[in-house]
Design a protein around this motif. Sequence first.
Motif, PDB file in Angstrom:
ATOM      1  N   ARG A 259       0.809  -1.259  -0.230  1.00  0.00           N
ATOM      2  CA  ARG A 259       0.193   0.046   0.347  1.00  0.00           C
ATOM      3  C   ARG A 259       0.904   1.075  -0.307  1.00  0.00           C
ATOM      4  O   ARG A 259       0.825   2.039  -0.454  1.00  0.00           O
ATOM      5  CB  ARG A 259      -0.998   0.059   1.293  1.00  0.00           C
ATOM      6  CG  ARG A 259      -1.761   1.140   1.155  1.00  0.00           C
ATOM      7  CD  ARG A 259      -2.582   1.372   2.583  1.00  0.00           C
ATOM      8  NE  ARG A 259      -1.963   1.675   4.008  1.00  0.00           N
ATOM      9  CZ  ARG A 259      -1.738   2.957   3.982  1.00  0.00           C
ATOM     10  NH1 ARG A 259      -2.931   3.923   3.109  1.00  0.00           N
ATOM     11  NH2 ARG A 259      -1.060   3.297   4.859  1.00  0.00           N
ATOM     12  N   PHE A 312     -19.734   1.177   4.501  1.00  0.00           N
ATOM     13  CA  PHE A 312     -18.506   2.070   5.188  1.00  0.00           C
ATOM     14  C   PHE A 312     -18.550   2.677   6.057  1.00  0.00           C
ATOM     15  O   PHE A 312     -19.171   4.582   5.922  1.00  0.00           O
ATOM     16  CB  PHE A 312     -17.328   1.907   4.461  1.00  0.00           C
ATOM     17  CG  PHE A 312     -17.586   3.086   3.856  1.00  0.00           C
ATOM     18  CD1 PHE A 312     -17.875   3.354   2.696  1.00  0.00           C
ATOM     19  CD2 PHE A 312     -16.826   4.272   4.167  1.00  0.00           C
ATOM     20  CE1 PHE A 312     -18.037   4.249   1.389  1.00  0.00           C
ATOM     21  CE2 PHE A 312     -16.657   5.559   2.982  1.00  0.00           C
ATOM     22  CZ  PHE A 312     -17.060   5.593   2.038  1.00  0.00           C
ATOM     23  N   MET A 340     -14.238   5.668  -2.652  1.00  0.00           N
ATOM     24  CA  MET A 340     -14.329   6.137  -1.557  1.00  0.00           C
ATOM     25  C   MET A 340     -14.000   7.311  -0.627  1.00  0.00           C
ATOM     26  O   MET A 340     -15.367   7.801  -0.143  1.00  0.00           O
ATOM     27  CB  MET A 340     -13.355   4.767  -0.275  1.00  0.00           C
ATOM     28  CG  MET A 340     -14.643   4.741  -0.099  1.00  0.00           C
ATOM     29  SD  MET A 340     -13.269   3.283   1.009  1.00  0.00           S
ATOM     30  CE  MET A 340     -12.206   4.163   1.301  1.00  0.00           C
ATOM     31  N   SER A 365     -16.817  -1.046   9.382  1.00  0.00           N
ATOM     32  CA  SER A 365     -16.947  -0.007  10.213  1.00  0.00           C
ATOM     33  C   SER A 365     -15.450   0.005  10.716  1.00  0.00           C
ATOM     34  O   SER A 365     -14.620  -1.043  11.380  1.00  0.00           O
ATOM     35  CB  SER A 365     -17.642   0.029  11.016  1.00  0.00           C
ATOM     36  OG  SER A 365     -17.484   1.235  12.203  1.00  0.00           O
ATOM     37  N   GLY A 369      -7.988   4.432  11.843  1.00  0.00           N
ATOM     38  CA  GLY A 369      -7.150   5.593  11.704  1.00  0.00           C
ATOM     39  C   GLY A 369      -7.519   6.248  12.782  1.00  0.00           C
ATOM     40  O   GLY A 369      -6.550   7.547  12.448  1.00  0.00           O
ATOM     41  N   LEU A 409      -3.742  -6.755  11.848  1.00  0.00           N
ATOM     42  CA  LEU A 409      -5.026  -5.896  11.967  1.00  0.00           C
ATOM     43  C   LEU A 409      -6.226  -6.343  13.240  1.00  0.00           C
ATOM     44  O   LEU A 409      -6.782  -7.681  12.330  1.00  0.00           O
ATOM     45  CB  LEU A 409      -4.957  -6.265  10.287  1.00  0.00           C
ATOM     46  CG  LEU A 409      -6.914  -5.173  10.173  1.00  0.00           C
ATOM     47  CD1 LEU A 409      -6.229  -3.434   9.943  1.00  0.00           C
ATOM     48  CD2 LEU A 409      -7.361  -4.997   8.437  1.00  0.00           C
TER      49      LEU A 409
HETATM   50  N1  CAO Z   1      -4.974   0.949  10.976  1.00  0.00           N
HETATM   51  C1  CAO Z   1      -3.403   1.892  10.657  1.00  0.00           C
HETATM   52  N2  CAO Z   1      -3.979   2.743  10.133  1.00  0.00           N
HETATM   53  C2  CAO Z   1      -4.811   3.053   9.980  1.00  0.00           C
HETATM   54  C3  CAO Z   1      -6.114   1.801   9.799  1.00  0.00           C
HETATM   55  C4  CAO Z   1      -5.380   1.051  10.435  1.00  0.00           C
HETATM   56  N3  CAO Z   1      -6.476  -0.247  10.642  1.00  0.00           N
HETATM   57  N4  CAO Z   1      -6.549   2.694   8.320  1.00  0.00           N
HETATM   58  C5  CAO Z   1      -6.971   3.755   8.420  1.00  0.00           C
HETATM   59  N5  CAO Z   1      -4.877   3.856   8.912  1.00  0.00           N
HETATM   60  C6  CAO Z   1      -4.640   5.548   8.868  1.00  0.00           C
HETATM   61  C7  CAO Z   1      -4.207   5.514   7.694  1.00  0.00           C
HETATM   62  O1  CAO Z   1      -3.282   4.754   6.537  1.00  0.00           O
HETATM   63  C8  CAO Z   1      -4.393   7.317   7.358  1.00  0.00           C
HETATM   64  O2  CAO Z   1      -2.588   7.453   7.596  1.00  0.00           O
HETATM   65  P1  CAO Z   1      -1.603   8.456   7.211  1.00  0.00           P
HETATM   66  O3  CAO Z   1      -3.098   9.656   7.295  1.00  0.00           O
HETATM   67  O4  CAO Z   1      -0.732   8.404   7.759  1.00  0.00           O
HETATM   68  O5  CAO Z   1      -1.402   7.714   5.899  1.00  0.00           O
HETATM   69  C9  CAO Z   1      -4.923   6.909   8.844  1.00  0.00           C
HETATM   70  O6  CAO Z   1      -4.947   6.151   9.443  1.00  0.00           O
HETATM   71  C10 CAO Z   1      -6.413   8.253   8.765  1.00  0.00           C
HETATM   72  O7  CAO Z   1      -7.359   7.135   7.649  1.00  0.00           O
HETATM   73  P2  CAO Z   1      -8.044   7.537   7.243  1.00  0.00           P
HETATM   74  O8  CAO Z   1      -9.021   7.522   8.470  1.00  0.00           O
HETATM   75  O9  CAO Z   1      -9.233   8.591   6.581  1.00  0.00           O
HETATM   76  O10 CAO Z   1      -8.718   6.433   6.455  1.00  0.00           O
HETATM   77  P3  CAO Z   1      -9.843   5.483   5.891  1.00  0.00           P
HETATM   78  O11 CAO Z   1     -10.134   4.793   4.567  1.00  0.00           O
HETATM   79  O12 CAO Z   1      -8.702   4.387   6.727  1.00  0.00           O
HETATM   80  O13 CAO Z   1     -11.268   5.487   6.689  1.00  0.00           O
HETATM   81  C11 CAO Z   1     -13.539   6.239   7.045  1.00  0.00           C
HETATM   82  C12 CAO Z   1     -11.700   6.722   6.172  1.00  0.00           C
HETATM   83  C13 CAO Z   1     -14.559   8.146   6.093  1.00  0.00           C
HETATM   84  C14 CAO Z   1     -13.780   5.490   6.925  1.00  0.00           C
HETATM   85  C15 CAO Z   1     -12.719   7.227   7.948  1.00  0.00           C
HETATM   86  O14 CAO Z   1     -12.021   8.777   8.194  1.00  0.00           O
HETATM   87  C16 CAO Z   1     -13.842   7.751   9.098  1.00  0.00           C
HETATM   88  O15 CAO Z   1     -14.906   8.332   9.550  1.00  0.00           O
HETATM   89  N6  CAO Z   1     -13.901   6.783  10.192  1.00  0.00           N
HETATM   90  C17 CAO Z   1     -14.430   6.239  11.207  1.00  0.00           C
HETATM   91  C18 CAO Z   1     -15.770   5.302  11.211  1.00  0.00           C
HETATM   92  C19 CAO Z   1     -16.060   5.096  12.488  1.00  0.00           C
HETATM   93  O16 CAO Z   1     -16.566   5.794  12.714  1.00  0.00           O
HETATM   94  N7  CAO Z   1     -16.904   3.699  12.593  1.00  0.00           N
HETATM   95  C20 CAO Z   1     -17.671   3.394  14.158  1.00  0.00           C
HETATM   96  C21 CAO Z   1     -18.596   2.912  13.769  1.00  0.00           C
HETATM   97  S1  CAO Z   1     -20.011   2.991  14.895  1.00  0.00           S
HETATM   98  O17 CAO Z   1     -19.931   3.911  15.827  1.00  0.00           O
END
Ligand code: CAO
Length: 444
Positions: A259, A312, A340, A365, A369, A409
């Motif tokens: 990645r 998602f 996405m 979910s 991040g 993970l």
């Molecule tokens: N392990 C380690 N790092 C991770 C990761 C994981 N599983 N998933 C994402 N990251 C990292 C990314 O690589 C990114 O790192 P860099 O900025 O250094 O490149 C950083 O975390 C931010 O990622 P992101 O969250 O912006 O991107 P994403 O594709 O993983 O997620 C989205 C997108 C929309 C799902 C996210 O922004 C979000 O809203 N997450 C919350 C979802 C949520 O609230 N779930 C709970 C539901 S129940 O209440």
Amino acid sequence: MATMEVNVPDIGDFDEVAVIELLVKVGDKVRAEQSLITVESDKASMEIPSSHAGVVKALQVKLGDKVKQGSVILLLDTEASASEAKSLAPAAPVSQPAVAPPVPAAALVPAAAPVPASAPVHASPPVMAGESKQSSGLPHASPSVRKFARELGVPLAEVKGSGAKGRISLEDIQSFSKAVMSGDTRTQAQAAKAPAGDGAGLGLIPWPKVDFAKFGPIERKELGRIQKISGANLLRNAVMIPAVTNHDDADITELEAFRVATNKENEKSGVKVTMLAFLIKACVSALQKLPQFNSSLDGDSLVYKQYWHIGFAADTPNGLMVPVLKDADKKGILQISAEMGELAKKAREGKLSPAEMTGATFTISSLGGIGGRYFTPIINAPEVAILGVCRSTMQPVWNGQAFEPRLMLPLSLTWDHRVIDGAAAARFNAYLGQVLSDFRRVML
Ligand code: CAO
């Protein structure tokens, strides 16, 4: 038999209001004062009753139309012989409490048709009809409460409303539904008598009522619209689904390296590949291998979907939203990442269309991040499973000879035990782990 127009009566200070619910259809026999449509302004929603009795010949409005005083709602064949055919003064609309403009069905709302949902009723509404029933004979309940009851199969007529003049609230429906599910007829009867939301329907002690201000300063804030809608859906899903969660770890050491390298190569493209894109693709592969995870219960049948639309969860300033990435099986990682990104941006800006939030067959979910180890996500009904993902961490993993640092993970799969059994869930996680540790398996 004469045909007459039924018009929108005087609805107060509103210039134009939107039709948010059609309560009758062509061919329906309606009574005088029976509610025909629900309209909503930015201040209130109202049911517009019929001024006459008769049979609906043609509807002159559709959902989303804007109407005002005098607009024709429908054409009615009045029954000359029926006693109720007597002409009445235009019946007054039944007001409901102030609600915000309709929003499309939001976070964790089932993949059914989008709902122009009203917020749950909390205040005593200025209803204009009599005791526990409207003058139409229908129980008092807002459109959103009636829709919720329909979704749960709760007969409104059997629910005792705890609100002013017997108005039925969302909590009344939940109490009734919980009591019915407990299968205890004594409890069902109690549920009908119990005040809303006090837990008495389940024979529980009442919800604690605490005067927090006695212990220190407080600030009270009304829940947001999306929180109210998603809260009702989450509660239903948590209460109604016999859900189990399996936790597992996937070794993503090589995948993460790939990645990072891919992002370096594509630096100029503007599209950032995140772990979630790989997870979506890996889940599609697992869903295809174990199709019961891509199904929905419909009575005694299981509906196996031949499409793979992945929802998602996205954290937005307005609350939790679930955009849906359509046809994930047909898309590559770069396209999934780009789409996405767009969907998540729209979610944060509150610009998702209903079509972009419906139709999911499985949801992920990801809290990766943000952090955390494992959690127990709530299934987004009518889906039958959801994958929760937390932050990957370097772990010492035994390779048979020595401990090796591997990027692991954490995965948490919640599944509906009516459809899926523990062995299948363990297989799903195990297969997902294999795919994530060697992504070439997606092609097998
Ligand atoms: N392990 C380690 N790092 C991770 C990761 C994981 N599983 N998933 C994402 N990251 C990292 C990314 O690589 C990114 O790192 P860099 O900025 O250094 O490149 C950083 O975390 C931010 O990622 P992101 O969250 O912006 O991107 P994403 O594709 O993983 O997620 C989205 C997108 C929309 C799902 C996210 O922004 C979000 O809203 N997450 C919350 C979802 C949520 O609230 N779930 C709970 C539901 S129940 O209440």
